[in-house]
Write a protein that holds these residues in place. Structure first.
Motif, PDB file in Angstrom:
ATOM      1  N   ILE A   1       7.147 -14.275 -59.131  1.00 20.82           N
ATOM      2  CA  ILE A   1       7.561 -15.460 -59.879  1.00 20.82           C
ATOM      3  C   ILE A   1       6.642 -16.637 -59.554  1.00 20.82           C
ATOM      4  CG2 ILE A   1       9.452 -17.141 -60.133  1.00 20.82           C
ATOM      5  CD1 ILE A   1      11.383 -14.700 -59.822  1.00 20.82           C
ATOM      6  N   GLY A   2       6.423 -16.872 -58.268  1.00 22.09           N
ATOM      7  CA  GLY A   2       5.507 -17.942 -57.868  1.00 22.09           C
ATOM      8  C   GLY A   2       4.074 -17.682 -58.315  1.00 22.09           C
TER       9      GLY A   2
ATOM     10  N   LYS B   1       3.964 -18.594 -61.911  1.00 22.16           N
ATOM     11  CA  LYS B   1       4.078 -20.044 -62.096  1.00 22.16           C
ATOM     12  C   LYS B   1       2.740 -20.738 -61.799  1.00 22.16           C
ATOM     13  CE  LYS B   1       7.836 -22.250 -60.826  1.00 22.16           C
ATOM     14  NZ  LYS B   1       9.091 -22.688 -60.137  1.00 22.16           N
ATOM     15  N   ASN B   2       2.009 -20.175 -60.871  1.00 23.88           N
ATOM     16  CA  ASN B   2       0.689 -20.738 -60.549  1.00 23.88           C
ATOM     17  C   ASN B   2      -0.293 -20.665 -61.720  1.00 23.88           C
ATOM     18  OD1 ASN B   2       1.478 -21.420 -58.005  1.00 23.88           O
ATOM     19  ND2 ASN B   2       0.617 -19.587 -57.029  1.00 23.88           N
TER      20      ASN B   2
ATOM     21  N   CYS C   1       2.584 -21.683 -66.239  1.00 20.53           N
ATOM     22  CA  CYS C   1       3.569 -21.336 -67.273  1.00 20.53           C
ATOM     23  C   CYS C   1       4.962 -21.299 -66.655  1.00 20.53           C
ATOM     24  CB  CYS C   1       3.307 -19.929 -67.825  1.00 20.53           C
ATOM     25  SG  CYS C   1       1.645 -19.700 -68.442  1.00 20.53           S
ATOM     26  N   PRO C   2       5.977 -21.683 -67.418  1.00 25.21           N
ATOM     27  CA  PRO C   2       7.339 -21.432 -66.959  1.00 25.21           C
ATOM     28  C   PRO C   2       7.562 -19.926 -66.847  1.00 25.21           C
ATOM     29  CG  PRO C   2       7.329 -22.823 -68.933  1.00 25.21           C
ATOM     30  CD  PRO C   2       5.938 -22.313 -68.748  1.00 25.21           C
ATOM     31  N   VAL C   3       8.341 -19.537 -65.856  1.00 24.68           N
ATOM     32  CA  VAL C   3       8.607 -18.113 -65.652  1.00 24.68           C
ATOM     33  C   VAL C   3      10.101 -17.846 -65.817  1.00 24.68           C
ATOM     34  CG1 VAL C   3       8.574 -16.214 -63.989  1.00 24.68           C
ATOM     35  CG2 VAL C   3       6.599 -17.734 -64.203  1.00 24.68           C
TER      36      VAL C   3
ATOM     37  N   ASP D   1      12.224 -20.454 -63.628  1.00 24.19           N
ATOM     38  CA  ASP D   1      12.555 -21.612 -64.457  1.00 24.19           C
ATOM     39  C   ASP D   1      13.623 -21.284 -65.492  1.00 24.19           C
ATOM     40  OD1 ASP D   1      10.262 -23.436 -63.569  1.00 24.19           O
ATOM     41  OD2 ASP D   1       9.202 -21.609 -64.170  1.00 24.19           O
TER      42      ASP D   1
END
Lengths: 262, 262, 262, 262
Positions: free
Chosen positions: A169-170, A173-174, A177-179, A217
């Protein structure tokens, strides 16, 4: 982003009635919890395990029903596409186009989705590391997409089983983009029933909470008034009545995580 | 089946010249070793890691070149399709249609391929157990395909890596189909180079021998006169000059295995 | 090395009679095929799934029986140790000490085995990459071991399942050690039966052939006159009567591979 | 259980001074947060990747230091054992005996630990499904252990990498034992640095939060004033100064999860 957003709906458009029942439920929940909910249903399941499985009403009838849901219940709508030629038509109804996990590397499909100007939610392939999604995001952005969403829905882990690597997930996100975390498909046991996938719906709330804590997110759930009778993904779909409790817990965890991040 | 059959060629149709060079090499080898060889090249690489990668000449130009190869060198031809709408056109040239691994569950693509009457070679998805290929075979057979081939090309094993489960070959043979082993893609390290896949071409001969011993009926290799300069899958493609030794060894092992099975 | 060598025997020392029956069979086979066979049996199974499983006769009685087998049938003997304190005693009887896969990183156990001067066969842990065995080899060599053997017996692949990465054989040979392939434990499905491991003995001959083709120097099999009645690893053990055919095929493949390597 | 409990400390007993520094920090934190903390440090690292790695002060000196920590800072102590013969001696000092993941199936080690009457914390082997821990729990209980703790610390996922299956926490809780989540070892990349393991300490807080949301009863962290200089597991160990924030977040999530479960 101040609150967790939610994608939810009945997997496939089994009927207009089912869609209306679920959408009414979601509309009421959205108002009461003051949380954004996007209605999700597929007009065609193009990669069912078996050729004899129910696939849905098809694109024409399917889009008609989604349009009605949208107007009647004032819910934004997300649905998945399988061929580049579907993108433009579908984007006339859907607010967000979804790219299925198996198809997340098909360049023409991504480009066609991007060119509609709609938001695009790509499910991470079960056969990809999270950092390989960088190339997927590039394909979309270079084709003009400004709203890319990525979705974790499990990674292949031995035969007939998925695992969620919560660090993915992180990683995604990097990429800026919203995940979204797809809690119900993550419990799938692909091919586990021979001609269809098994699942473990009782794990969906736990995985959803866990993903919220890992920084997701948004949340994605397939829900049904009566999952045992669902025409697709019956084993991993969540019972509609169990949904509110799960969403509430995820939102509380989401808030703790965001406060701590400040 | 008395002998191991071989699919080989240069991954993507980089140019007419390259195809002719490889086809001439294969024609000569086929005559000398008295072994059946099918020429393989793609007209479009529709799921490259990066949107900026070379994709090929496209369907029209690609099929023209394949047609020339076929006539000039009297080699049967196999090429892959990515959309249902390509199946009929491609089958006018190709003797065998190939379904890419990521697309092996797309029902419409399988049905369209089956309906051409051509042989269909399906690569096992990296995200599927071998026994799930039963559903793929059903989809093809119920759509009229009488010559289904299955192809082992690696299974997802942790991020950026594949593993070949050699028991998968027997599992898939039990479905009543000849099984081909794709020795070069099996060495792929997907996403290993960031915007493209890494590979380990030096492992291809070992894996090929190992798969022959496990009962594979055919072998699939991507070969190139100069792999370092190849426009696709450079890292896992085999050098043309190393090919004969590998094929010979696989055939010797194939014969031992068949003798023992009698 | 001119021929494939073989480790074989009945998993655990169920009784003196069983050991004699298997040893007599192996002695005859060794003479007839003119191939070297090392007799393998354990005096203690120290890590059975369940606390109620049969563990063996213990070290004193076990070594007495192994000593008898050695003298009576003139077969070298290999057995496994679980504690550093067992190494010296066991090496008085055993020609080769074996380190179980779960224990392959226990420094003191490796050092104690090395210090006996005996050959040491280490099973690659199911949780290790083949290249991590370099550190295991270092531990042994720095502790004085001059005859290190490494053994591939499967790598963890999803829950309750192993997979053999056949490229691991070459990786480990590059460490300068002969590599043995454990064909029967490779078919294990750990924990597959709840309180014991399941297995798929029918896969052992296929995997053995495949590993021979991948370059294995030796083969390891657990065999039993009547595997269904075996007191340990019943599901993956090979029937004694099926053994000769498998060994012959592996040797033929071994020869082809070595000829080609010259 | 009203609050999340915590195991924390400096991996190996590098020196009396280091242990005192960390213990003083934990004592103060425990008082201020009003949370139970158990001090963890190893007297011997018996399975380091390399034979040349630092192993610790050994059992005698190690237990002396742990005894001092216990008295001086009034913290309960946990430490790991590697041989059955260590159990009784260690239990004179340690309140909880820990069984390393690689050794979690060694029957005699489990039995010896159980017989001391101390609590026993078993790390789930990286090569085991969570449901196989049932057999481990049985071995302990049948040997008299009344306080069994289980610990999730990652499952083998492709070479040199672990993944945490967050559904494993619930699976193991169903065995009737509190489940601890080892946040720092879960970030290990075994063998990733050739002669030692790599790691990703920045993932530990995320995984810890995620595990708390999945229902973990306790948390395990290795912490160090200066992880870069740590003599063991340097890459995955957490900086002491980052610890408080992580613990607080985990406790908040823990409380939400427990409230919801009521």
């Amino acid at each position: 982003q101040e609150d967790l957003f939610v994608f939810a709906g009945p997997c496939v458009i089994e009927s207009r009635d089912l869609c209306f029942e679920v959408a009414e439920f979601l509309r009421e929940l959205s108002d009461r919890l003051k949380t954004g909910i996007v209605f999700k249903a597929s007009f065609d399941k193009a990669n069912r395990s078996s050729i004899n499985s129910f696939r849905g009403p098809g694109i024409d009838e399917g889009l008609r029903i989604l349009q009605e849901v949208k107007q009647e219940f004032q819910l934004p709508v997300v649905t998945d596409i399988h061929l580049p030629s579907q993108a433009a038509t579908v984007s006339e109804v859907a607010d967000c186009l979804q790219i299925p996990a198996f198809l997340c590397r098909q360049t023409d499909l991504l480009a066609a989705a991007a060119e509609t100007g709609a938001a695009v939610n790509v499910k991470k392939g079960q056969f990809l590391s999270p950092w390989e999604m960088k190339n997927v995001v590039c394909k979309l952005r270079e084709s003009g997409c400004e709203k890319v969403l990525l979705c974790e829905r499990g990674t292949f882990f031995g035969y007939n089983r998925l695992v969620n690597d919560m660090t993915a997930i992180g990683e995604m996100k990097n990429l800026g983009c919203p995940v979204i975390f797809d809690a119900t498909h993550s419990t799938q046991q692909p091919g586990g029933l021979g001609t269809s996938s098994a699942g473990a719906r009782e794990s969906a709330p736990v995985l959803a909470a866990s993903a919220a804590a890992a920084g997701a997110d948004g949340m994605f759930f397939e829900i049904h008034p009566n999952p045992e009778d669902a025409l697709c993904d019956s084993a991993c779909m969540m019972r509609m009545n169990d949904f509110e409790k799960t969403i509430k817990r995820c939102r509380e965890i989401f808030k703790i995580v965001r406060q701590n991040d400040e």
